[in-house]
Design a protein around this motif. Sequence first.
Motif, mmCIF file in Angstrom:
data_model
loop_
_atom_site.group_PDB
_atom_site.id
_atom_site.type_symbol
_atom_site.label_atom_id
_atom_site.label_comp_id
_atom_site.label_asym_id
_atom_site.label_seq_id
_atom_site.Cartn_x
_atom_site.Cartn_y
_atom_site.Cartn_z
ATOM 1 N N ASN A 53 5.031 20.735 24.574
ATOM 2 C CA ASN A 53 5.117 21.809 23.772
ATOM 3 C C ASN A 53 3.754 22.177 22.429
ATOM 4 O O ASN A 53 3.992 23.075 21.994
ATOM 5 C CB ASN A 53 6.290 22.327 23.516
ATOM 6 C CG ASN A 53 6.690 23.260 24.691
ATOM 7 O OD1 ASN A 53 6.702 22.402 25.403
ATOM 8 N ND2 ASN A 53 8.842 22.473 23.848
ATOM 9 N N SER A 54 3.373 20.752 22.113
ATOM 10 C CA SER A 54 2.475 20.509 20.913
ATOM 11 C C SER A 54 1.006 21.655 21.237
ATOM 12 O O SER A 54 1.022 21.368 22.633
ATOM 13 C CB SER A 54 2.329 19.821 20.664
ATOM 14 O OG SER A 54 1.572 18.934 21.333
ATOM 15 N N THR A 55 -0.038 21.701 20.289
ATOM 16 C CA THR A 55 -1.039 22.291 20.555
ATOM 17 C C THR A 55 -2.258 21.222 20.570
ATOM 18 O O THR A 55 -1.768 20.612 19.594
ATOM 19 C CB THR A 55 -1.323 23.820 19.275
ATOM 20 O OG1 THR A 55 -0.921 23.199 18.218
ATOM 21 C CG2 THR A 55 0.114 24.638 19.511
ATOM 22 N N VAL A 56 -3.267 21.594 20.772
ATOM 23 C CA VAL A 56 -4.223 20.340 20.298
ATOM 24 C C VAL A 56 -5.359 20.990 19.515
ATOM 25 O O VAL A 56 -5.734 22.443 19.895
ATOM 26 C CB VAL A 56 -4.582 20.574 22.154
ATOM 27 C CG1 VAL A 56 -6.080 19.605 21.760
ATOM 28 C CG2 VAL A 56 -4.205 19.407 22.390
ATOM 29 N N SER A 57 -5.398 20.650 18.206
ATOM 30 C CA SER A 57 -5.980 21.254 17.476
ATOM 31 C C SER A 57 -7.737 20.478 17.459
ATOM 32 O O SER A 57 -8.186 20.038 18.697
ATOM 33 C CB SER A 57 -6.038 20.575 16.126
ATOM 34 O OG SER A 57 -5.797 19.463 15.905
ATOM 35 N N VAL A 58 -8.834 21.328 16.771
ATOM 36 C CA VAL A 58 -9.779 20.731 16.884
ATOM 37 C C VAL A 58 -10.008 19.083 16.367
ATOM 38 O O VAL A 58 -10.455 18.378 17.425
ATOM 39 C CB VAL A 58 -10.822 21.357 15.912
ATOM 40 C CG1 VAL A 58 -12.608 21.274 15.988
ATOM 41 C CG2 VAL A 58 -10.764 23.270 16.293
ATOM 42 N N PHE A 59 -9.433 18.221 15.676
ATOM 43 C CA PHE A 59 -9.660 17.908 14.983
ATOM 44 C C PHE A 59 -8.598 16.687 16.352
ATOM 45 O O PHE A 59 -9.169 15.408 17.057
ATOM 46 C CB PHE A 59 -8.708 17.132 13.765
ATOM 47 C CG PHE A 59 -9.322 17.810 12.994
ATOM 48 C CD1 PHE A 59 -10.541 17.460 12.041
ATOM 49 C CD2 PHE A 59 -8.737 18.466 12.095
ATOM 50 C CE1 PHE A 59 -11.153 18.173 11.757
ATOM 51 C CE2 PHE A 59 -9.338 19.445 10.878
ATOM 52 C CZ PHE A 59 -10.636 19.256 10.609
ATOM 53 N N GLY A 60 -7.649 16.847 17.025
ATOM 54 C CA GLY A 60 -7.065 16.268 17.713
ATOM 55 C C GLY A 60 -8.065 16.279 18.867
ATOM 56 O O GLY A 60 -7.940 15.129 19.721
ATOM 57 N N LEU A 61 -8.816 17.556 19.044
ATOM 58 C CA LEU A 61 -9.215 17.576 20.480
ATOM 59 C C LEU A 61 -10.488 16.506 19.817
ATOM 60 O O LEU A 61 -11.385 15.395 21.215
ATOM 61 C CB LEU A 61 -10.423 18.470 20.270
ATOM 62 C CG LEU A 61 -11.355 18.798 21.839
ATOM 63 C CD1 LEU A 61 -10.552 19.043 23.046
ATOM 64 C CD2 LEU A 61 -11.400 20.292 20.888
ATOM 65 N N LEU A 62 -11.091 16.338 19.185
ATOM 66 C CA LEU A 62 -12.151 15.031 18.730
ATOM 67 C C LEU A 62 -11.771 13.751 18.531
ATOM 68 O O LEU A 62 -12.251 12.901 19.068
ATOM 69 C CB LEU A 62 -12.643 15.287 17.049
ATOM 70 C CG LEU A 62 -13.738 16.666 16.621
ATOM 71 C CD1 LEU A 62 -13.836 17.532 15.472
ATOM 72 C CD2 LEU A 62 -14.780 17.076 17.591
#
Length: 143
Positions: free
Chosen positions: A107-116
């Motif tokens: 259920n977690s969200t993907v942040s910009v830093f997680g995407l990088l």
Amino acid sequence: MSQTLNQSETQGTQETAAASTKDLVDQLLKPEVQQSLTSLVDNLPKLTEMVNTLTQAYDVMQSLATDKVFVEDIKAGFTGVVGPVVGMAKNAAATAIEANDRAKKDNSTVSVFGLLKMLKDPNIQKALKFAQAYLDVTNEKKK
């Protein structure tokens, strides 16, 4: 009495044969039938050659179909090609099902830093390179 029946049966058979012959003659007198027969007679050498070729092909196919060694070799070759493909398809389906189950549980969200961070993953790099190459080929084919 039986002689009378035999004579009447013979006469009926003769009348049927005469009627059949008359119908056949009537059909043969039609111009389109005569034209078709002429065309058939003209093409008889070609038709004979075709029939001979088909007969030879049939004989070869019949001998191959009844040859147990050949049939087993074909089965083994087919299994050798299809087996790995089926295994790969099953593996891909199982992976997709497992990934779908994990994605539903997360259920977690993907942040910009997680995407990088994900962009550094070699599998992501391969997928992105493939996607880019696919799009390039698609654009080239459209032109």
